[in-house]
Design a protein around this motif. Structure first.
Motif, PDB file in Angstrom:
ATOM      1  N   GLU A 121      10.172 -10.980  -6.989  1.00 41.22           N
ATOM      2  CA  GLU A 121      10.486 -12.192  -6.405  1.00 41.22           C
ATOM      3  C   GLU A 121      11.785 -12.308  -5.699  1.00 41.22           C
ATOM      4  N   ARG A 122      12.759 -11.380  -6.061  1.00 39.99           N
ATOM      5  CA  ARG A 122      13.871 -11.511  -5.269  1.00 39.99           C
ATOM      6  C   ARG A 122      13.685 -10.603  -3.798  1.00 39.99           C
ATOM      7  N   PHE A 123      12.927  -9.531  -4.031  1.00 43.40           N
ATOM      8  CA  PHE A 123      12.567  -8.868  -2.745  1.00 43.40           C
ATOM      9  C   PHE A 123      11.855  -9.610  -1.704  1.00 43.40           C
ATOM     10  N   VAL A 152       4.858  -6.920   2.957  1.00 42.84           N
ATOM     11  CA  VAL A 152       5.573  -5.959   2.778  1.00 42.84           C
ATOM     12  C   VAL A 152       6.072  -5.587   1.747  1.00 42.84           C
ATOM     13  N   ALA A 153       6.076  -6.456   0.624  1.00 36.60           N
ATOM     14  CA  ALA A 153       6.026  -6.097  -0.843  1.00 36.60           C
ATOM     15  C   ALA A 153       4.850  -5.200  -1.504  1.00 36.60           C
ATOM     16  N   THR A 156       5.009  -1.868   0.363  1.00 36.52           N
ATOM     17  CA  THR A 156       6.080  -1.033  -0.370  1.00 36.52           C
ATOM     18  C   THR A 156       5.719  -0.515  -1.843  1.00 36.52           C
ATOM     19  N   ASN A 157       4.958  -1.488  -2.629  1.00 37.62           N
ATOM     20  CA  ASN A 157       4.603  -1.055  -3.897  1.00 37.62           C
ATOM     21  C   ASN A 157       3.288  -0.079  -3.913  1.00 37.62           C
ATOM     22  N   GLY A 158       2.502  -0.215  -2.943  1.00 36.94           N
ATOM     23  CA  GLY A 158       1.171   0.569  -2.613  1.00 36.94           C
ATOM     24  C   GLY A 158       1.650   1.941  -2.059  1.00 36.94           C
ATOM     25  N   GLY A 159       2.826   2.049  -1.271  1.00 31.87           N
ATOM     26  CA  GLY A 159       3.111   3.155  -0.701  1.00 31.87           C
ATOM     27  C   GLY A 159       3.874   4.025  -2.083  1.00 31.87           C
ATOM     28  N   HIS A 160       4.265   3.423  -2.868  1.00 35.19           N
ATOM     29  CA  HIS A 160       5.086   3.974  -4.124  1.00 35.19           C
ATOM     30  C   HIS A 160       4.129   4.751  -4.861  1.00 35.19           C
ATOM     31  N   THR A 161       3.137   3.792  -5.095  1.00 34.73           N
ATOM     32  CA  THR A 161       1.827   4.610  -5.969  1.00 34.73           C
ATOM     33  C   THR A 161       1.201   5.726  -5.213  1.00 34.73           C
ATOM     34  N   ARG A 162       0.988   5.458  -3.958  1.00 36.84           N
ATOM     35  CA  ARG A 162       0.401   6.548  -3.074  1.00 36.84           C
ATOM     36  C   ARG A 162       1.459   7.840  -3.089  1.00 36.84           C
ATOM     37  N   GLU A 163       2.714   7.686  -3.053  1.00 39.44           N
ATOM     38  CA  GLU A 163       3.612   8.594  -2.764  1.00 39.44           C
ATOM     39  C   GLU A 163       3.406   9.365  -4.315  1.00 39.44           C
TER      40      GLU A 163
END
Length: 195
Positions: A121-123, A152-153, A156-163
């Motif tokens: 929520e902050r992001f 964007v959120a 970003t979260n999906g990119g973290h999982t893919r990484e």
């Protein structure tokens, strides 16, 4: 206890990187600080309490790194992108894996879920406010600020999982996010004004 808290948060970070969530214990956290396990238990009852505090610490760190007090909405939005992806490119070790392990516990741990929800929520609020201000000032093309923030959120979260799961470079997600912001808002990430 501010310095002690910072030392404990750093110890959690290092212990997560070294051992991952599943093997994380109060003793392993204590081993990364000059404090005893008993001292950690004095301030935090359980490992879960420590990890909740750590997630709050991560949220506070991101907020402190993002240039939210700038009057320029483009500077604020660029700061969000830089803060997220510069950190992701620095932390290519075990930390992203450990953080994903904490996220994976959220369906079973309401406290983790609430901390992660607060961070999200902050992001999203930070992104949406920058987008809204940019539209109001005529700097950005007209768009739905909440929709942009959600994209964007989510990216970003999906990119973290893919990484973590696929070994994908965070730079690929950064390119995706920047391309989306360029096409949606008219920002030129290759041009001047980068933070």
């Amino acid at each position: 206890m501010a310095d002690a808290d910072e030392e404990i948060m750093d110890a959690i970070y290092r212990a997560l990187c070294e051992h991952g969530y599943a093997e994380l214990t109060m003793q392993r956290i204590a081993d990364h600080t000059d404090k005893s396990k008993a001292t950690l238990h004095y301030h935090y009852d359980t490992k879960e309490d420590l990890l909740q505090a750590f997630l709050e610490h991560v949220a506070d760190w991101y907020e402190s790194e993002i240039v939210v007090d700038s009057a320029d909405p483009e500077t604020r939005l660029r700061s969000v992108v830089s803060t997220v992806f510069d950190r992701a490119e620095e932390d290519r070790g075990e930390y992203p894996t450990a953080l994903l392990e904490i996220k994976a516990q959220a369906p079973y741990n309401e406290a983790y879920r609430e901390r992660l929800r607060t961070l999200d929520e902050r992001f999203r609020r930070t992104v949406a406010e920058a987008v809204r201000d940019g539209i109001d000032e005529g700097v950005f093309a007209d768009a739905d600020p909440h929709g942009v923030a959600r994209f964007v959120a989510t990216a970003t979260n999906g990119g973290h999982t893919r990484e973590v799961a696929l070994g994908e470079d965070p730079a690929e997600t950064r390119t995706l996010v920047e391309t989306y912001l360029e096409s949606t808002l008219g920002i030129d990430f290759d041009g001047e004004g980068e933070t």
